[in-house]
Design an enzyme around this catalytic site. Sequence first.
Site, PDB file in Angstrom:
ATOM      1  N   HIS A  54       0.836  -1.206   0.000  1.00  0.00           N
ATOM      2  CA  HIS A  54       0.000   0.000   0.000  1.00  0.00           C
ATOM      3  C   HIS A  54       0.871   1.256   0.000  1.00  0.00           C
ATOM      4  O   HIS A  54       0.573   2.214  -0.710  1.00  0.00           O
ATOM      5  CB  HIS A  54      -0.943   0.020   1.215  1.00  0.00           C
ATOM      6  CG  HIS A  54      -2.257  -0.638   0.955  1.00  0.00           C
ATOM      7  ND1 HIS A  54      -3.277  -0.017   0.297  1.00  0.00           N
ATOM      8  CD2 HIS A  54      -2.720  -1.864   1.293  1.00  0.00           C
ATOM      9  CE1 HIS A  54      -4.318  -0.827   0.224  1.00  0.00           C
ATOM     10  NE2 HIS A  54      -4.009  -1.961   0.820  1.00  0.00           N
ATOM     11  N   ASP A  88      -8.194   4.626   5.329  1.00  0.00           N
ATOM     12  CA  ASP A  88      -8.246   3.252   4.821  1.00  0.00           C
ATOM     13  C   ASP A  88      -7.891   2.296   5.951  1.00  0.00           C
ATOM     14  O   ASP A  88      -6.731   2.226   6.327  1.00  0.00           O
ATOM     15  CB  ASP A  88      -7.266   3.117   3.654  1.00  0.00           C
ATOM     16  CG  ASP A  88      -7.464   1.865   2.830  1.00  0.00           C
ATOM     17  OD1 ASP A  88      -8.462   1.145   3.035  1.00  0.00           O
ATOM     18  OD2 ASP A  88      -6.612   1.597   1.969  1.00  0.00           O
TER      19      ASP A  88
END
Length: 174
Positions: A54, A88
């Site tokens: 990520h 997130d």
Amino acid sequence: MTKTSLILGGARSGKTARALALAEQAYERDGLVPVYIATAQAFDSEMEDRIARHREERGTHWSTVEAPLDLCDAIRERTSPRHVLLVDCLTLWLSNITFADRDIAEESQKLVDALRAASGPVVVVSNEVGLSIVPENALARRFRDDQGRLNQTIAAAVDHVEFVAAGLPLVLKG
């Protein structure tokens, strides 16, 4: 850019990629500095690898704030008309507050308040976990139900909601 957005989808649906694209648009078009607010915790090597991937997906112009439990404080402290925040994700945050034995309804309301008070755009990612079979155990059923309620609460509070399936966004609100 819309002030507050919720991006929903299943696992590996493309929801984070969509949220990143929205934040990148705000960066490129409006010059907003992107801030990634991460709720994940790395308890094993597989999760460490996911977190590293990520980070690599985001450019060096991103800053990262880790907020596995105190998401509302992170939003309040980082919100600015010069920043775009990307949270997130709510699913991991819900898992964290569940295992920390925090009051989910109270924490959800704090999140709504933080989103409504935000002075700049916020994009929030969350999993839609209620589209599958009924879980076999009580904890999993409770989590599924809590996630559904949290998603409904946040969807009602934000300006824009999208559902992502197979990488394709479908606008639900806004």
